[in-house]
Design a protein around this motif. Structure first.
Motif, PDB file in Angstrom:
ATOM      1  N   SER A 413       0.885  -1.226   0.413  1.00  0.00           N
ATOM      2  CA  SER A 413       0.365   0.054  -0.010  1.00  0.00           C
ATOM      3  C   SER A 413       0.730   1.580  -0.055  1.00  0.00           C
ATOM      4  N   GLU A 414       0.250   2.685  -0.611  1.00  0.00           N
ATOM      5  CA  GLU A 414       0.830   3.593  -0.361  1.00  0.00           C
ATOM      6  C   GLU A 414      -0.026   5.089  -0.221  1.00  0.00           C
ATOM      7  N   TYR A 415       0.644   5.907   0.473  1.00  0.00           N
ATOM      8  CA  TYR A 415      -0.581   6.572   1.560  1.00  0.00           C
ATOM      9  C   TYR A 415       0.239   8.429   0.137  1.00  0.00           C
ATOM     10  N   VAL A 416      -0.831   8.534  -0.700  1.00  0.00           N
ATOM     11  CA  VAL A 416      -0.228   9.546  -1.481  1.00  0.00           C
ATOM     12  C   VAL A 416      -0.922  10.239  -1.644  1.00  0.00           C
ATOM     13  N   VAL A 417      -0.284  12.129  -0.842  1.00  0.00           N
ATOM     14  CA  VAL A 417      -1.240  13.803  -0.445  1.00  0.00           C
ATOM     15  C   VAL A 417      -0.719  14.051  -1.788  1.00  0.00           C
ATOM     16  N   MET A 418      -2.860  13.891  -2.537  1.00  0.00           N
ATOM     17  CA  MET A 418      -2.548  14.986  -3.934  1.00  0.00           C
ATOM     18  C   MET A 418      -1.879  16.034  -3.431  1.00  0.00           C
ATOM     19  N   PRO A 419      -2.077  17.186  -4.911  1.00  0.00           N
ATOM     20  CA  PRO A 419      -2.049  18.226  -4.546  1.00  0.00           C
ATOM     21  C   PRO A 419      -3.283  18.796  -4.797  1.00  0.00           C
ATOM     22  N   LYS A 420      -3.439  20.547  -4.412  1.00  0.00           N
ATOM     23  CA  LYS A 420      -4.199  21.085  -3.441  1.00  0.00           C
ATOM     24  C   LYS A 420      -5.764  21.369  -4.197  1.00  0.00           C
ATOM     25  N   LEU A 421      -6.501  21.645  -3.850  1.00  0.00           N
ATOM     26  CA  LEU A 421      -7.371  21.748  -4.868  1.00  0.00           C
ATOM     27  C   LEU A 421      -8.339  22.979  -4.673  1.00  0.00           C
ATOM     28  N   ALA A 422      -8.936  24.135  -5.688  1.00  0.00           N
ATOM     29  CA  ALA A 422      -8.642  25.435  -5.061  1.00  0.00           C
ATOM     30  C   ALA A 422     -10.437  25.021  -4.848  1.00  0.00           C
ATOM     31  N   VAL A 423     -10.987  25.356  -3.980  1.00  0.00           N
ATOM     32  CA  VAL A 423     -12.650  25.378  -3.807  1.00  0.00           C
ATOM     33  C   VAL A 423     -13.310  26.590  -2.877  1.00  0.00           C
ATOM     34  N   LYS A 424     -14.759  27.169  -3.216  1.00  0.00           N
ATOM     35  CA  LYS A 424     -15.250  27.745  -2.646  1.00  0.00           C
ATOM     36  C   LYS A 424     -16.078  27.688  -1.584  1.00  0.00           C
ATOM     37  N   HIS A 425     -16.790  28.929  -0.465  1.00  0.00           N
ATOM     38  CA  HIS A 425     -17.178  28.722   1.242  1.00  0.00           C
ATOM     39  C   HIS A 425     -18.525  28.507  -0.298  1.00  0.00           C
TER      40      HIS A 425
END
Length: 453
Positions: A413-425
């Motif tokens: 298994s591998e722990y993958v941290v994805m790039p951050k995504l832009a979201v709105k409130h």
């Protein structure tokens, strides 16, 4: 007139002869001393050289013996790789890994010793033998992997066959190099203890025609079918969810029953039966219900807090006793059930629920993926897509990111941290996470989430 030098004086010529004799004697003594020193130095150097040769031979013998423990694995792979009773996909990859690791380790060990060989030629031959066997093992593993790869796209058999033929050539050349090493040291008494070492008993099995037929058999073997697979084990968010709404109702019931107990006593000359204790079935039941009230609209859902209802825990115990002169003690059984807590990290929320996260402009998705296939995965991809809900009117756009894994071994298994995504409130999203692998089916998970105001 009498001679003034006296009777005891020696003639001048006679004194000169004695001086020459003395000088010659001293010179001879010096020469003898120097010769003795030189002889001792030569003897010492010869002894040191002999000891160095013995050390190299001992170390080389150990490495060769260790290397030859891999020959049964090597022969089994070549002779029985397509035999389902001997190998399947997992055991074949394990055997190939043992072969490649062993040859690499032995070469590294020899280089790290730094011992001087009996001759420069002997050292070069031994280093070449170790290098050729390492390269042969690597080509063998890669050729078999290609021959048994996915059944899509152009056939990999031509390239696989070429690699397997190259592997056989390496092993044959290594055997020849080791034989040349042993022959070159036959005149060295200290090197006569080198063991024999030959991996290829029949060079013909590594000919192009023989290897080509073997590659076709490898590809046709049902036990070696390439079955790549990848799965998503868990998904979590950063920042983590504040709550998960819309969870289904959970009911847990636990029942414990104690069977009746009967005791009979028979006395001599008098028969009597005494029922000491009859304990009726004891039942303990715990029912807990958790309900979260859903809302019709997203904005209303945020204003109405989740409602949790828990039923009281009831434990009942009933005991019935039948008369007796000496009744036995009654037994009661009580069972307490504790409901598991619902956590919101490193898991995939159930369908129909919504993960509510704190107000943020950047959302990070963390995914744990696992290679559930039977072969090493090269180039697996993990993608995350945030699709705003049509009911949201915040002007949020669809965003996505991708992460590529270079190598993922079977069962790992591998722990993958994805790039951050832009979201709105104040926006509803659907997060779709997909893990894919060349030649295998993708695994997709969908999570509904809401970014708070």
């Amino acid at each position: 007139m009498p001679d003034r030098r006296g009777r005891g004086a020696l003639p001048t010529s006679r004194r000169d002869r004695w001086r020459v004799v003395i000088v010659v004697g001293v010179v001879l003594l010096v020469l003898l001393f120097v010769g003795e020193v030189i002889d001792q130095v030569v003897d010492t150097s010869s002894s040191v050289g002999k000891r160095t040769d013995k050390t190299w031979v001992a170390a080389t013998t150990t490495i060769v013996d260790e290397l030859d423990t891999l020959t049964p694995t090597f022969h089994a792979i070549r002779a029985h790789a397509t035999d389902a009773s001997e190998f399947n996909r997992v055991t074949l990859e394990f055997a190939l890994g043992e072969l490649t690791r062993g040859t690499t380790t032995d070469e590294t060990t020899y280089e790290s010793l730094g011992l001087a060989a009996p001759s420069p030629g002997a050292g070069a031959l031994m280093a070449g033998v170790l290098r050729l066997r390492r390269e042969g093992a690597a080509d063998l593993a890669r050729g078999i992997e290609l021959a048994t790869s996915a059944r899509t796209g152009p056939s990999p058999l031509p390239r696989a066959t070429k690699l397997l033929v190259t592997a056989g050539s390496c092993f044959i050349a290594a055997d020849a190099g080791y034989h040349a090493l042993v022959v070159s040291l036959r005149g060295d008494v200290n090197a006569r203890s080198l063991p024999p070492s030959a991996w290829v008993q029949t060079p013909g099995v590594w000919s192009a025609a023989s290897v080509g037929a073997w590659a076709n058999a490898l590809r046709s073997a049902s036990s070696l079918v390439f079955a790549p697979a990848i799965s998503i084990v868990a998904v979590t968010l950063v920042p983590p969810p504040l709550e998960i709404t819309g969870l289904p109702t959970t009911t847990t019931t636990t029942t414990t029953t104690t069977l009746p107990t009967t005791t009979t006593t028979i006395a001599a000359a008098t028969t009597s039966t005494t029922v000491a204790t009859i304990a009726a079935a004891t039942t303990s039941t715990t029912v807990a219900t958790t309900t979260t009230a859903p809302a019709a609209k997203s904005h209303a859902r945020r204003q109405q807090p989740a409602t949790t209802t828990t039923a009281a825990t009831t434990t009942s115990t009933t005991t019935v006793s039948t008369g007796s002169s000496k009744p036995a003690g009654n037994r009661a059984t009580t069972t307490t059930t504790t409901l598991p807590l619902v956590t919101t990290s490193l898991q995939i929320p159930p369908s129909g629920s919504t993960s509510v996260v704190a107000a943020t402009t950047r959302l990070e998705v963390v995914v744990i993926v696992k290679n559930t296939g039977d072969t090493t995965a090269h180039g697996a991809n993990v993608t995350s897509v945030l699709e705003p809900s049509r009911s949201s009117h915040t002007g949020a756009a669809r965003v996505s990111c991708r992460h590529k894994l270079s190598v993922l071994a079977p069962g790992v298994s591998e722990y993958v941290v994805m790039p951050k995504l832009a979201v709105k409130h104040a926006t509803d999203y659907e997060l779709v996470v997909t893990a894919s692998i060349p030649g295998g089916p993708p695994d997709t998970r969908s999570i509904a989430l809401y970014v708070s105001v």
